[in-house]
Design a protein around this motif. Sequence first.
Motif, PDB file in Angstrom:
ATOM      1  N   GLU A   2       0.854  -1.188   0.000  1.00  0.00           N
ATOM      2  CA  GLU A   2       0.000   0.000   0.000  1.00  0.00           C
ATOM      3  C   GLU A   2       0.886   1.234   0.000  1.00  0.00           C
ATOM      4  O   GLU A   2       1.960   1.247   0.617  1.00  0.00           O
ATOM      5  CB  GLU A   2      -0.897   0.002   1.241  1.00  0.00           C
ATOM      6  N   VAL A   3       0.477   2.252  -0.741  1.00  0.00           N
ATOM      7  CA  VAL A   3       1.177   3.537  -0.748  1.00  0.00           C
ATOM      8  C   VAL A   3       0.185   4.620  -0.350  1.00  0.00           C
ATOM      9  O   VAL A   3      -0.905   4.708  -0.922  1.00  0.00           O
ATOM     10  CB  VAL A   3       1.774   3.865  -2.132  1.00  0.00           C
ATOM     11  N   GLU A   4       0.564   5.433   0.635  1.00  0.00           N
ATOM     12  CA  GLU A   4      -0.316   6.511   1.060  1.00  0.00           C
ATOM     13  C   GLU A   4       0.507   7.662   1.596  1.00  0.00           C
ATOM     14  O   GLU A   4       1.334   7.485   2.502  1.00  0.00           O
ATOM     15  CB  GLU A   4      -1.294   6.022   2.140  1.00  0.00           C
ATOM     16  N   ALA A   5       0.303   8.828   0.997  1.00  0.00           N
ATOM     17  CA  ALA A   5       0.938  10.072   1.460  1.00  0.00           C
ATOM     18  C   ALA A   5       2.448   9.920   1.609  1.00  0.00           C
ATOM     19  O   ALA A   5       3.036  10.354   2.600  1.00  0.00           O
ATOM     20  CB  ALA A   5       0.314  10.534   2.774  1.00  0.00           C
ATOM     21  N   GLY A   6       3.088   9.336   0.599  1.00  0.00           N
ATOM     22  CA  GLY A   6       4.533   9.210   0.622  1.00  0.00           C
ATOM     23  C   GLY A   6       5.070   8.102   1.505  1.00  0.00           C
ATOM     24  O   GLY A   6       6.283   7.995   1.700  1.00  0.00           O
ATOM     25  N   ARG A   7       4.171   7.267   2.042  1.00  0.00           N
ATOM     26  CA  ARG A   7       4.575   6.156   2.910  1.00  0.00           C
ATOM     27  C   ARG A   7       4.222   4.838   2.220  1.00  0.00           C
ATOM     28  O   ARG A   7       3.164   4.702   1.594  1.00  0.00           O
ATOM     29  CB  ARG A   7       3.867   6.252   4.252  1.00  0.00           C
ATOM     30  N   LEU A   8       5.107   3.856   2.353  1.00  0.00           N
ATOM     31  CA  LEU A   8       4.931   2.562   1.698  1.00  0.00           C
ATOM     32  C   LEU A   8       4.852   1.450   2.736  1.00  0.00           C
ATOM     33  O   LEU A   8       5.739   1.318   3.588  1.00  0.00           O
ATOM     34  CB  LEU A   8       6.115   2.288   0.756  1.00  0.00           C
ATOM     35  N   CYS A   9       3.778   0.669   2.660  1.00  0.00           N
ATOM     36  CA  CYS A   9       3.693  -0.566   3.432  1.00  0.00           C
ATOM     37  C   CYS A   9       4.281  -1.667   2.567  1.00  0.00           C
ATOM     38  O   CYS A   9       3.877  -1.837   1.411  1.00  0.00           O
ATOM     39  CB  CYS A   9       2.246  -0.877   3.796  1.00  0.00           C
ATOM     40  N   ARG A  33       9.187  -7.596   2.647  1.00  0.00           N
ATOM     41  CA  ARG A  33      10.570  -7.736   2.197  1.00  0.00           C
ATOM     42  C   ARG A  33      10.730  -9.012   1.368  1.00  0.00           C
ATOM     43  O   ARG A  33      10.309 -10.095   1.778  1.00  0.00           O
ATOM     44  CB  ARG A  33      11.535  -7.757   3.389  1.00  0.00           C
ATOM     45  N   LEU A  34      11.384  -8.866   0.212  1.00  0.00           N
ATOM     46  CA  LEU A  34      11.654 -10.003  -0.663  1.00  0.00           C
ATOM     47  C   LEU A  34      13.092 -10.469  -0.563  1.00  0.00           C
ATOM     48  O   LEU A  34      13.385 -11.655  -0.687  1.00  0.00           O
ATOM     49  CB  LEU A  34      11.339  -9.625  -2.122  1.00  0.00           C
ATOM     50  N   SER A  35      13.998  -9.521  -0.393  1.00  0.00           N
ATOM     51  CA  SER A  35      15.420  -9.868  -0.273  1.00  0.00           C
ATOM     52  C   SER A  35      16.109  -8.813   0.572  1.00  0.00           C
ATOM     53  O   SER A  35      15.561  -7.743   0.842  1.00  0.00           O
ATOM     54  CB  SER A  35      16.078  -9.953  -1.657  1.00  0.00           C
ATOM     55  N   GLY A  36      17.333  -9.112   1.000  1.00  0.00           N
ATOM     56  CA  GLY A  36      18.073  -8.182   1.836  1.00  0.00           C
ATOM     57  C   GLY A  36      17.817  -8.436   3.309  1.00  0.00           C
ATOM     58  O   GLY A  36      17.248  -9.464   3.704  1.00  0.00           O
ATOM     59  N   GLN A  37      18.208  -7.492   4.146  1.00  0.00           N
ATOM     60  CA  GLN A  37      18.108  -7.625   5.597  1.00  0.00           C
ATOM     61  C   GLN A  37      17.144  -6.591   6.172  1.00  0.00           C
ATOM     62  O   GLN A  37      17.032  -5.479   5.663  1.00  0.00           O
ATOM     63  CB  GLN A  37      19.492  -7.452   6.238  1.00  0.00           C
ATOM     64  N   GLY A  38      16.474  -6.974   7.269  1.00  0.00           N
ATOM     65  CA  GLY A  38      15.574  -6.054   7.938  1.00  0.00           C
ATOM     66  C   GLY A  38      14.243  -6.695   8.237  1.00  0.00           C
ATOM     67  O   GLY A  38      14.052  -7.905   8.030  1.00  0.00           O
ATOM     68  N   PRO A  39      13.289  -5.910   8.712  1.00  0.00           N
ATOM     69  CA  PRO A  39      11.974  -6.455   9.060  1.00  0.00           C
ATOM     70  C   PRO A  39      11.274  -7.092   7.854  1.00  0.00           C
ATOM     71  O   PRO A  39      11.465  -6.657   6.715  1.00  0.00           O
ATOM     72  CB  PRO A  39      11.201  -5.217   9.548  1.00  0.00           C
ATOM     73  N   GLU A  40      10.474  -8.090   8.111  1.00  0.00           N
ATOM     74  CA  GLU A  40       9.731  -8.756   7.044  1.00  0.00           C
ATOM     75  C   GLU A  40       8.659  -7.838   6.461  1.00  0.00           C
ATOM     76  O   GLU A  40       8.330  -7.921   5.276  1.00  0.00           O
ATOM     77  CB  GLU A  40       9.069 -10.037   7.574  1.00  0.00           C
ATOM     78  N   THR A  41       8.114  -6.957   7.293  1.00  0.00           N
ATOM     79  CA  THR A  41       7.079  -6.038   6.844  1.00  0.00           C
ATOM     80  C   THR A  41       7.131  -4.778   7.696  1.00  0.00           C
ATOM     81  O   THR A  41       7.786  -4.741   8.743  1.00  0.00           O
ATOM     82  CB  THR A  41       5.679  -6.697   6.938  1.00  0.00           C
ATOM     83  N   GLY A  42       6.443  -3.737   7.245  1.00  0.00           N
ATOM     84  CA  GLY A  42       6.434  -2.483   7.984  1.00  0.00           C
ATOM     85  C   GLY A  42       6.119  -1.324   7.059  1.00  0.00           C
ATOM     86  O   GLY A  42       5.725  -1.512   5.903  1.00  0.00           O
ATOM     87  N   TRP A  43       6.311  -0.100   7.570  1.00  0.00           N
ATOM     88  CA  TRP A  43       6.056   1.119   6.811  1.00  0.00           C
ATOM     89  C   TRP A  43       7.333   1.938   6.713  1.00  0.00           C
ATOM     90  O   TRP A  43       8.063   2.085   7.703  1.00  0.00           O
ATOM     91  CB  TRP A  43       4.981   1.964   7.486  1.00  0.00           C
ATOM     92  N   VAL A  44       7.621   2.464   5.527  1.00  0.00           N
ATOM     93  CA  VAL A  44       8.799   3.314   5.314  1.00  0.00           C
ATOM     94  C   VAL A  44       8.388   4.536   4.501  1.00  0.00           C
ATOM     95  O   VAL A  44       7.379   4.522   3.785  1.00  0.00           O
ATOM     96  CB  VAL A  44       9.926   2.566   4.574  1.00  0.00           C
ATOM     97  N   SER A  45       9.184   5.601   4.580  1.00  0.00           N
ATOM     98  CA  SER A  45       8.979   6.785   3.745  1.00  0.00           C
ATOM     99  C   SER A  45       9.705   6.588   2.422  1.00  0.00           C
ATOM    100  O   SER A  45      10.818   6.071   2.386  1.00  0.00           O
ATOM    101  CB  SER A  45       9.520   8.041   4.436  1.00  0.00           C
ATOM    102  N   LEU A  46       9.075   7.016   1.340  1.00  0.00           N
ATOM    103  CA  LEU A  46       9.690   6.888   0.023  1.00  0.00           C
ATOM    104  C   LEU A  46      10.803   7.909  -0.175  1.00  0.00           C
ATOM    105  O   LEU A  46      11.734   7.669  -0.941  1.00  0.00           O
ATOM    106  CB  LEU A  46       8.635   7.057  -1.070  1.00  0.00           C
ATOM    107  N   GLN A  47      10.721   9.029   0.522  1.00  0.00           N
ATOM    108  CA  GLN A  47      11.784  10.023   0.428  1.00  0.00           C
ATOM    109  C   GLN A  47      11.813  10.857   1.702  1.00  0.00           C
ATOM    110  O   GLN A  47      10.849  10.887   2.467  1.00  0.00           O
ATOM    111  CB  GLN A  47      11.593  10.937  -0.782  1.00  0.00           C
ATOM    112  N   LEU A  48      12.949  11.521   1.934  1.00  0.00           N
ATOM    113  CA  LEU A  48      13.088  12.422   3.069  1.00  0.00           C
ATOM    114  C   LEU A  48      12.453  13.767   2.735  1.00  0.00           C
ATOM    115  O   LEU A  48      12.188  14.078   1.571  1.00  0.00           O
ATOM    116  CB  LEU A  48      14.563  12.615   3.411  1.00  0.00           C
ATOM    117  N   GLN A  49      12.255  14.599   3.752  1.00  0.00           N
ATOM    118  CA  GLN A  49      11.697  15.932   3.520  1.00  0.00           C
ATOM    119  C   GLN A  49      12.617  16.773   2.646  1.00  0.00           C
ATOM    120  O   GLN A  49      12.172  17.679   1.951  1.00  0.00           O
ATOM    121  CB  GLN A  49      11.448  16.636   4.855  1.00  0.00           C
ATOM    122  N   SER A  50      13.902  16.460   2.656  1.00  0.00           N
ATOM    123  CA  SER A  50      14.857  17.171   1.814  1.00  0.00           C
ATOM    124  C   SER A  50      14.715  16.806   0.350  1.00  0.00           C
ATOM    125  O   SER A  50      15.294  17.459  -0.517  1.00  0.00           O
ATOM    126  CB  SER A  50      16.289  16.857   2.270  1.00  0.00           C
ATOM    127  N   GLY A  51      13.947  15.765   0.056  1.00  0.00           N
ATOM    128  CA  GLY A  51      13.768  15.311  -1.317  1.00  0.00           C
ATOM    129  C   GLY A  51      14.615  14.117  -1.682  1.00  0.00           C
ATOM    130  O   GLY A  51      14.460  13.536  -2.759  1.00  0.00           O
TER     131      GLY A  51
END
Length: 418
Positions: A39-46, A49-67
């Motif tokens: 899901e994508v909402e207001a610049g946030r992505l639910c 994870r398919l590969s790499g390291q970190g949580p299996e799921t969660g919410w992240v920002s697509l970009q910083l306020q600096s752009g």
Amino acid sequence: WEVVGGASTGGVVVRVGRETASDPTAERLATGSLVRGVEVEAGRLCFERLSGQGPETGWVSLQLQSGKVLLAPAAGVWEVVGGGDKGGILVRLGFETSSAQASERLSTGALVRELELRGGRLHFTRLTGTGPDEGWVSVRLAEGRDLLVRVGTGPTASAEEPSAGSVPQPGQPGKVSRKSRILALHGAPANVNIMKFQVRLMQKIVGEDFEWCFLDGPCPWEPVPGATQLNLAERTPVEKGLAKGLPFVQWYSHPPPDAAAPVKPKEEAANPFEDAVYLNVEEGVRYLDSHISKAGPFDILVAFSQAGTLVAIFLDMLRKEGRPVPWSLSIMFCGAMIDDKDYQLKEPLSQPTIYVQGGDKDPWGAHGVNCLPKMYTNLTMLEHQDGHTFPSTGPRAGEIYERLAKEMRAACRLDSAA
């Protein structure tokens, strides 16, 4: 999506909820990780994870306020869809189908990243699933059944690399057995979601014989406080809503107004566009070249405003390098002229091109009418009165799109009655 930010901090922050005030997870999502968007909402992505390291799921920002971009659409990723009855698909150690076989098959459902695509053979590195970490596979069986498809495109014949007979040469349309494909490039600042909204009427009229593919520009964009010029001003609430949380991006950038050369007095400025300066152009051209090489073939290229300028510079590069144009017909909406003298054409381009401009309400309209005939020798020009945008007011909008549909079908040699 691919995590491209957070390299200096061990990855990007993940939170358990949509809100940025929600609790962070114990781990960061590692740079280079591949995730599937839920899901994508207001610049946030639910994500999942398919590969790499970190949580299996969660919410992240697509970009910083600096752009600064933290996650970007993944490119060059394929999914194994064949071999379900054999425990996966055959992998060889070299390009040739006569080269040695790997000891394991690549499991059905595995995700791989493309290293090279040549003659229907894919050189990959494995991201998920089981099997060799690296090797060569065929993307399709001889009878036409897909073994791998690009993530997000579905099982279509467009997974092939362009061959001598699959991409029509400029000025000589060629019949293609697969579905004809359009690469659509947004203006600046914008993104793929805005472009999808802009072409919705055109898509409806040209019909279902075409597969539309969209690409985000590579350069970040930030508004200039107090600016009123279209490409510098803060985006409207409507535009932000159409963006659906994706950042606004561009194909190349401009220096900040206070860093540009002093503005000439009005009586000395015969051409108000003559002092234009472009930055990051080479990066934009390489980005477009790489995408077309990996995601092609394409038959039609549709570009809006700034994207048309980058396409012209890209076509000039292809000519200088003696390379063929990898699509048959260009359709430019508004803009598309080259104002930076460092990138202007030394001779016109022969690529078949249709230029659609927005009349007197378009701030760049008259400039485009003056410049485009000097840039292209095989040019058709169409005009509407809706300004710097895609035509939407009838009956002229319908007339333009019907004309474009006819030209597109001719370029791809599709039966007009089909």
